[in-house]
Design a protein around this motif. Structure first.
Motif, PDB file in Angstrom:
ATOM      1  N   ARG A 164      -3.964 -14.822  25.199  1.00 39.30           N
ATOM      2  CA  ARG A 164      -4.941 -14.271  26.123  1.00 39.30           C
ATOM      3  C   ARG A 164      -6.241 -15.072  26.100  1.00 39.30           C
ATOM      4  NH1 ARG A 164      -5.346  -8.328  23.926  1.00 39.30           N
ATOM      5  NH2 ARG A 164      -3.091  -8.694  23.781  1.00 39.30           N
ATOM      6  N   LEU A 165      -7.019 -14.863  27.115  1.00 37.23           N
ATOM      7  CA  LEU A 165      -8.320 -15.509  27.233  1.00 37.23           C
ATOM      8  C   LEU A 165      -9.223 -15.031  26.090  1.00 37.23           C
ATOM      9  CD1 LEU A 165      -9.628 -17.357  29.406  1.00 37.23           C
ATOM     10  CD2 LEU A 165     -10.473 -15.280  30.493  1.00 37.23           C
TER      11      LEU A 165
ATOM     12  N   LEU B  76      -6.624  -8.919  35.059  1.00 41.23           N
ATOM     13  CA  LEU B  76      -7.083  -8.934  33.681  1.00 41.23           C
ATOM     14  C   LEU B  76      -8.062  -7.792  33.428  1.00 41.23           C
ATOM     15  CD1 LEU B  76      -7.860 -12.744  33.379  1.00 41.23           C
ATOM     16  CD2 LEU B  76      -5.967 -11.559  32.298  1.00 41.23           C
TER      17      LEU B  76
ATOM     18  N   GLN C  82      -8.043 -20.474  26.770  1.00 37.34           N
ATOM     19  CA  GLN C  82      -6.747 -19.800  26.804  1.00 37.34           C
ATOM     20  C   GLN C  82      -5.684 -20.766  26.316  1.00 37.34           C
ATOM     21  OE1 GLN C  82      -5.557 -18.114  30.611  1.00 37.34           O
ATOM     22  NE2 GLN C  82      -4.375 -16.541  29.552  1.00 37.34           N
TER      23      GLN C  82
ATOM     24  N   PHE D  44     -10.514  -9.871  26.203  1.00 42.02           N
ATOM     25  CA  PHE D  44      -9.562  -9.763  27.304  1.00 42.02           C
ATOM     26  C   PHE D  44      -8.192  -9.276  26.851  1.00 42.02           C
ATOM     27  CE2 PHE D  44     -11.472 -11.427  31.177  1.00 42.02           C
ATOM     28  CZ  PHE D  44     -12.657 -11.938  30.683  1.00 42.02           C
ATOM     29  N   GLY D  45      -7.534  -8.571  27.739  1.00 42.09           N
ATOM     30  CA  GLY D  45      -6.148  -8.201  27.539  1.00 42.09           C
ATOM     31  C   GLY D  45      -5.227  -9.310  28.016  1.00 42.09           C
ATOM     32  N   PRO D  46      -3.912  -9.120  27.861  1.00 43.53           N
ATOM     33  CA  PRO D  46      -2.944 -10.154  28.244  1.00 43.53           C
ATOM     34  C   PRO D  46      -2.716 -10.253  29.742  1.00 43.53           C
ATOM     35  CG  PRO D  46      -1.816  -8.228  27.425  1.00 43.53           C
ATOM     36  CD  PRO D  46      -3.266  -7.984  27.240  1.00 43.53           C
ATOM     37  N   GLY D  47      -3.183  -9.253  30.481  1.00 37.45           N
ATOM     38  CA  GLY D  47      -3.030  -9.277  31.922  1.00 37.45           C
ATOM     39  C   GLY D  47      -1.763  -8.614  32.420  1.00 37.45           C
TER      40      GLY D  47
ATOM     41  N   TYR E 104     -14.827 -19.948  27.574  1.00 35.29           N
ATOM     42  CA  TYR E 104     -13.640 -19.206  27.169  1.00 35.29           C
ATOM     43  C   TYR E 104     -12.470 -20.177  27.135  1.00 35.29           C
ATOM     44  CZ  TYR E 104     -15.615 -14.500  27.464  1.00 35.29           C
ATOM     45  OH  TYR E 104     -16.348 -13.350  27.234  1.00 35.29           O
TER      46      TYR E 104
END
Lengths: 114, 109
Positions: free
Chosen positions: B43-44, A91, B38, A105-108, B36
């Motif tokens: 996404r988180l 991530l 999800q 955060f990005g999508p990973g 956080y």
């Protein structure tokens, strides 16, 4: 604007190979983070950039892992001689200045090492 | 070293029931605590942080330094609350977050 993007979304490689994972942060964000998330676990910190420099790389597990951010925007996480234990979701996150503010955060990238 | 513990891997409740997701941390200084979330195939994203002392989507969390806890609460769960929830700890002088292992909340109709 666009959020954090990561490419590729999935990567399958063989043990011993080299891989590069890319992160495009939110425009204007000076702070960039890499985390690794193994199955059933929360994200685990790897490295933090402030601008072009790695301000904290204490989370990198060993010297097979390296990351760069040459122009203070896009970052690349590089893994040499991959091992099966490197399989995880990687991530990327960015924040405005690296203070105590929200990390986006990005999508990973899901990495599978066979 | 800092540590975050979320003792429940799965919490299943019925719609309209109260929810409490537990989070305990270990850190000797002044912590910064976050929740956080999800959602499925998303996404988180940040839900809330203790500094803001706000309520987001009906969720609240109070930092209890005596018990080193930051439990997430909602009086009446909704089906759309079903997601994975992570508690995270930040410490002064270090930008990295330490995450717990997460709790999956399932809200049944």
């Amino acid at each position: 604007g666009a959020g954090v993007s990561q490419t590729p979304s999935n990567k399958v490689t063989e043990k011993g190979k080299y891989v590069e994972l890319r992160c495009d942060p939110i425009s204007g964000h000076t702070a960039l983070y890499w985390y690794r998330q193994s199955l059933g676990q929360g994200p685990e910190f790897l490295i933090y950039f402030q601008g072009t420099g790695a301000a904290d790389d204490s989370g990198l597990p060993n010297d097979r892992f390296f990351a760069v951010r040459p122009e203070g925007s896009v970052s690349t996480l590089k893994i040499q001689r991959t091992e099966r234990g490197d399989s995880a979701v990687y991530l990327c996150a960015s924040s405005l200045s690296g203070g105590a503010e929200t990390q986006y955060f990005g999508p990973g990238t899901r990495l599978l090492v066979l | 070293a800092q540590r975050v513990t979320q003792p429940e891997k799965l919490l299943s409740v019925f719609k309209g029931a109260p929810v409490e997701l537990k989070c305990n941390y270990s850190y000797s200084g002044s912590p910064e605590l976050f929740w956080y979330v999800q959602y499925s195939r998303q996404r988180l994203q940040l839900l809330l942080r203790h500094i803001s002392r706000e309520s987001i989507k009906g969720f609240t969390a109070d930092l209890n330094k005596g018990e080193t806890s930051f439990h997430l609460k909602k009086p009446f769960a909704q089906e759309e609350d079903s997601a994975m929830y992570y508690c995270a700890l930040g410490v002064r002088g270090r930008r990295a977050l330490t995450f717990g292992s997460g709790t999956r909340l399932q809200v049944q109709p």
